[in-house]
Structures are given as structure tokens and as C-alpha cells.
Scaffold this motif. Structure first.
Motif, mmCIF file in Angstrom:
data_model
loop_
_atom_site.group_PDB
_atom_site.id
_atom_site.type_symbol
_atom_site.label_atom_id
_atom_site.label_comp_id
_atom_site.label_asym_id
_atom_site.label_seq_id
_atom_site.Cartn_x
_atom_site.Cartn_y
_atom_site.Cartn_z
ATOM 1 N N ASP A 146 0.836 -1.204 0.000
ATOM 2 C CA ASP A 146 0.000 0.000 0.000
ATOM 3 C C ASP A 146 0.873 1.256 0.000
ATOM 4 O O ASP A 146 0.567 2.239 -0.689
ATOM 5 C CB ASP A 146 -0.910 0.008 1.222
ATOM 6 C CG ASP A 146 -1.842 -1.187 1.270
ATOM 7 O OD1 ASP A 146 -3.066 -1.000 1.209
ATOM 8 O OD2 ASP A 146 -1.353 -2.322 1.356
ATOM 9 N N TYR A 148 4.012 1.499 -1.101
ATOM 10 C CA TYR A 148 4.662 1.626 -2.407
ATOM 11 C C TYR A 148 3.688 2.168 -3.448
ATOM 12 O O TYR A 148 4.048 3.024 -4.260
ATOM 13 C CB TYR A 148 5.214 0.276 -2.863
ATOM 14 C CG TYR A 148 6.417 -0.206 -2.079
ATOM 15 C CD1 TYR A 148 7.478 0.649 -1.788
ATOM 16 C CD2 TYR A 148 6.511 -1.527 -1.643
ATOM 17 C CE1 TYR A 148 8.584 0.210 -1.082
ATOM 18 C CE2 TYR A 148 7.613 -1.977 -0.933
ATOM 19 C CZ TYR A 148 8.648 -1.108 -0.646
ATOM 20 O OH TYR A 148 9.740 -1.537 0.054
ATOM 21 N N TYR A 149 2.464 1.673 -3.416
ATOM 22 C CA TYR A 149 1.459 2.169 -4.363
ATOM 23 C C TYR A 149 1.224 3.664 -4.147
ATOM 24 O O TYR A 149 1.127 4.440 -5.094
ATOM 25 C CB TYR A 149 0.149 1.391 -4.208
ATOM 26 C CG TYR A 149 -0.875 1.745 -5.251
ATOM 27 C CD1 TYR A 149 -0.909 1.080 -6.468
ATOM 28 C CD2 TYR A 149 -1.798 2.772 -5.027
ATOM 29 C CE1 TYR A 149 -1.835 1.420 -7.449
ATOM 30 C CE2 TYR A 149 -2.729 3.118 -6.004
ATOM 31 C CZ TYR A 149 -2.742 2.440 -7.205
ATOM 32 O OH TYR A 149 -3.655 2.795 -8.174
ATOM 33 N N ARG A 154 3.591 1.091 -9.729
ATOM 34 C CA ARG A 154 2.430 0.504 -10.404
ATOM 35 C C ARG A 154 2.681 -0.912 -10.913
ATOM 36 O O ARG A 154 1.809 -1.506 -11.540
ATOM 37 C CB ARG A 154 1.995 1.403 -11.571
ATOM 38 C CG ARG A 154 1.399 2.735 -11.124
ATOM 39 C CD ARG A 154 0.123 2.528 -10.312
ATOM 40 N NE ARG A 154 -0.482 3.776 -9.862
ATOM 41 C CZ ARG A 154 -0.258 4.315 -8.668
ATOM 42 N NH1 ARG A 154 0.570 3.715 -7.801
ATOM 43 N NH2 ARG A 154 -0.857 5.438 -8.320
ATOM 44 N N MET A 190 -1.959 -7.001 -4.365
ATOM 45 C CA MET A 190 -1.617 -6.274 -5.585
ATOM 46 C C MET A 190 -2.841 -6.121 -6.484
ATOM 47 O O MET A 190 -3.079 -5.048 -7.042
ATOM 48 C CB MET A 190 -0.484 -6.982 -6.329
ATOM 49 C CG MET A 190 0.866 -6.936 -5.620
ATOM 50 S SD MET A 190 2.176 -7.850 -6.483
ATOM 51 C CE MET A 190 2.446 -6.794 -7.911
ATOM 52 N N LEU A 193 -5.055 -3.421 -5.018
ATOM 53 C CA LEU A 193 -4.510 -2.071 -5.162
ATOM 54 C C LEU A 193 -4.549 -1.585 -6.601
ATOM 55 O O LEU A 193 -4.617 -0.377 -6.854
ATOM 56 C CB LEU A 193 -3.055 -2.049 -4.676
ATOM 57 C CG LEU A 193 -2.818 -2.138 -3.175
ATOM 58 C CD1 LEU A 193 -1.337 -2.383 -2.893
ATOM 59 C CD2 LEU A 193 -3.285 -0.869 -2.483
ATOM 60 N N MET A 195 -2.044 -2.904 -8.786
ATOM 61 C CA MET A 195 -0.618 -2.966 -9.100
ATOM 62 C C MET A 195 -0.382 -4.186 -9.998
ATOM 63 O O MET A 195 -0.815 -5.287 -9.676
ATOM 64 C CB MET A 195 0.211 -3.075 -7.815
ATOM 65 C CG MET A 195 1.724 -2.979 -8.027
ATOM 66 S SD MET A 195 2.669 -3.169 -6.475
ATOM 67 C CE MET A 195 2.231 -1.663 -5.608
ATOM 68 N N GLU A 375 -6.401 -1.869 -13.420
ATOM 69 C CA GLU A 375 -7.036 -0.726 -12.753
ATOM 70 C C GLU A 375 -8.510 -1.009 -12.476
ATOM 71 O O GLU A 375 -9.025 -0.686 -11.395
ATOM 72 C CB GLU A 375 -6.887 0.514 -13.615
ATOM 73 C CG GLU A 375 -5.445 1.027 -13.737
ATOM 74 C CD GLU A 375 -5.238 1.992 -14.890
ATOM 75 O OE1 GLU A 375 -6.238 2.498 -15.443
ATOM 76 O OE2 GLU A 375 -4.067 2.241 -15.261
#
Length: 379
Positions: A146, A148-149, A154, A190, A193, A195, A375
Motif C-alpha cells: 500500500d 509503495y502504491y 504501479r 496487488m 490495489l 498494481m 485498474e
């Protein structure tokens, strides 16, 4: 390193350049941030390195990125295997990439979503997407993803050349029979999120494990076809046969030992059973001994690279191939010497009869479709 060979002046080269005037081009993997950090003079100082000038000693800089017609570039925050402070190392590389984007705001647009590629293309800029190469950067904490996002990452490559606490590497001894329970939780986080999951470097069993649990398409950001070159880093056919069903993309890479079987075979005496350089080996001395016994290293070529693209397109379909150079300041194929040479790929494929529609998919369409699907699956 010498500058790239001049492009062949023919109709295909001219057509490739014309095509790239209106089609965005994305490169799925480049290790420039690590090269910058290791540079003896700059030592990670973005201003001192000056990406705005040509770095003939390596392969990536702004002048040649522009010449290569890039509209989207995935730069990696590479974390070496067995790094004692993997999260801190990753964060330092992320900070470096953020500084590159800020210092060269006239060239780079922050890449946070698929739509940023078209926006960058319209502005005459390059969308810079930040990635992490080696999931050891999670350091045992799912919430790190979270964070890093939130910083703009991405995509994450699950491992590198070494097996770590939750993912088996293609170039190391397995410890988890693929992906551990925690590793499967990483995939779930991931997906939630938004990612992108990257299976380059991952052991085939772990690839299958990811494909079993992911709720979004995945990528191989820099891998080729194992059937054409038997390096463990390449993707075997039984995995390739699942790519279309997942909706994913295999981004063929420029690394000579992943392209050319002759190059791979020449290097075997300097590699372990998993295809990587053993710890403690004097690599330069080992290569010199190979040259003494076997002659110079065979060159990988643009034509051999495009053989991989042809194979992948035939095996998994034109909707599932992309380009992931993996430029890292090392050996390169003839015709693909630096970031200025991407149009050479398009030109060679035109000579082979690829349609402009399929070339547009290769250049960016397939990668953008994956990004949009990732996404959309988030939440």
C-alpha cells in the motif's frame, strides 16, 4: 559501449518511424536507476549524472529515448537478491526515480495510470512508470505494498535471481514449490490495489500458482520463449498456453543470453545449474577462459529477437506480446544497442509481414489493455 548502429535506410524503417508518430511505444523494463546509482562519478546523484546528455558508455539517456520514440517507460527500483535492507533499498531507488521525473519535468510525465501514456504522447513527453524489481522489498509486510502504491509504484516483479521468503526464482533452488501462502496473499493485495503482477524471473511453478489465483491479467516484463532459447528465465510453453486465458502480456527482452541459444551455450561454463553467475566467481576471469577455449562470445541479433516475437505471436496471439528491453548497461544484441533502436524492431517486423494493427498492439496496445484491466479490477 559503442553507440547504436545506424538504422537500415529502407522503406520499412521509414514506415516504422511514421507509424510511431501516432502510435505510442512502451518499454516494459529498464534498469537505468540502478545504473545511475552504481555510476562511479554520480553515485546516485541525478543532477551529477545528467540524463540530458548522451551516455555513450551505457544504453539509456534522454536524447536517445526521444530518438527511440518512447511514450511510456517502466523504470525499475531493482533490489539485489539477499539485500540486507530490501525495503530501504527499494525506497532509495524510488526516491531516485521521483527525482528524475521532477528534475526532467519537461521530458517525463509521472505514470500512474494507462491514460498517462496517451497524455504524454500528446504532450511530446514520456510517461515514467515506477516499478519494483524483486518482491523481497515487501520485507514480510503486506501493508508495504500500500505504501509503495501510494508513492507511485504501479508494477512489481515478484522476485529476481534468488528465491526469497515467499517466491521461488527461475534461477535458484526452490523452497516453496512455487508461491507460499504469503506469496498468494501478495498477489491478492496487488490485485486489490491495482498494481501489475510481473512474472519475469519467477519459477514456472510459481507462474502457474499466480495464474491460479490472480483476478487480473499479469505480465512478463522482460522474458522470452524457452522453446527458442532454453535459459530458465524464459517462459515455457505450458505457461505460455495459459497467457491468453489470463489476458496477460509477455514482453520480449533484449538480453542476449535470453535471445540466442548460441550465446546461452557459450556462457554455460560461467553459470551455475540455474543459469546465473555463482556467488564468489571471478566473472571476468571466467569469461576470459571461455574466450580462450571457445573463441569470442556469439552475438545475439535483432533478427533472432524478432524470431521470439514471431513465436510468441503464433503461440499465444498478437494480443499478448509486448516489448521489455531490460537495458541495464550490459551486453546487447546487434541492432538493439540502446534505447534509440526501438524503431528497428518495428521495421524488422514490417519486413516479416506484420500488419500495422498488430504492431500497434505490440508497441503499446496490449500493455495498455492489461493496465486498464488491472485498474478496473482494483478495489
Amino acid at each position: 559501449m559503442a553507440l547504436a548502429s545506424p538504422p537500415i535506410a529502407d522503406a520499412a524503417q521509414a514506415q516504422a518511424l511514421t507509424l510511431l508518430e501516432h502510435v505510442a511505444l512502451i518499454d516494459g523494463h529498464n534498469d537505468m536507476p540502478y545504473v545511475l546509482r552504481l555510476d562511479a562519478a554520480a553515485k546516485g546523484d541525478v543532477a551529477a549524472y545528467d540524463l540530458g546528455r548522451v551516455h555513450a558508455e551505457t544504453d539509456t539517456d534522454i536524447p536517445r529515448m526521444k530518438q527511440g520514440r518512447l511514450a511510456g517507460q517502466f523504470f525499475a527500483a531493482y533490489v539485489p537478491p539477499n539485500q540486507k535492507n530490501p525495503a530501504g533499498f527499494a525506497l532509495a531507488q524510488i526516491a531516485l526515480m521521483r527525482e528524475v521525473t521532477a528534475r526532467h519535468a519537461d521530458v517525463f510525465r509521472p505514470g500512474l495510470a494507462a491514460e498517462d501514456v496517451a497524455a504524454a504522447k500528446a504532450e511530446g513527453k514520456i510517461a515514467l512508470f515506477m516499478t519494483i524489481e524483486n518482491g523481497s522489498a515487501v520485507d514480510g509486510e503486506l501493508d508495504a505494498l500500500d505504501a509503495y502504491y501510494g508513492l507511485g509504484v504501479r508494477l512489481m516483479t515478484l522476485c529476481h535471481n534468488g528465491t526469497h521468503d515467499w517466491c521461488d526464482s527461475a534461477t535458484d533452488a526452490p523452497r516453496h514449490n512455487g508461491l507460499s501462502a504469503f506469496g498468494k496473499a501478495v498477489i491478492g493485495r496487488m490485485n486489490r490495489l491495482g498494481m501489475v503482477v510481473d512474472l519475469a524471473h519467477v519459477a514456472p511453478k510459481a507462474m502457474h500458482d499466480v495464474l491460479d489465483v490472480t483476478t487480473a491479467p499479469v505480465v512478463w516484463s522482460h522474458s522470452n520463449a524457452f522453446s527458442l532459447c532454453d535459459h530458465p528465465r524464459n517462459v515455457p510453453d505450458d505457461v505460455l498456453d495459459r497467457v491468453a486465458g489470463n489476458g496477460g502480456v509477455v514482453m520480449a527482452t533484449f538480453v542476449p543470453d535470453f535471445i540466442s541459444q548460441a550465446s546461452r551455450d557459450w556462457h554455460r561454463p560461467a553459470k551455475d545449474q540455474y543459469g546465473k553467475t555463482p556467488d564468489g566467481l571471478d566473472y571476468k576471469a571466467a569469461e576470459a577462459e571461455i574466450v580462450r577455449k571457445s573463441g569470442p562470445r556469439p552475438k545475439a541479433t535483432l533478427a533472432e529477437y524478432c524470431d521470439h516475437l514471431d513465436y510468441l505471436a503464433q503461440r499465444i496471439g498478437h494480443d499478448h506480446v509486448g516489448i521489455g528491453s531490460d537495458f541495464f548497461g550490459g551486453a546487447v544484441p546487434e541492432g538493439l544497442e540502446d534505447v534509440s533502436t526501438f524503431p528497428n524492431v518495428i521495421a524488422e517486423l514490417l519486413r516479416r509481414g506484420w500488419s500495422e494493427a498488430n504492431l500497434a498492439k505490440l508497441a503499446s496496445g496490449n500493455t495498455l489493455r492489461v493496465m486498464r484491466a488491472v485498474e478496473a479490477a482494483a478495489g
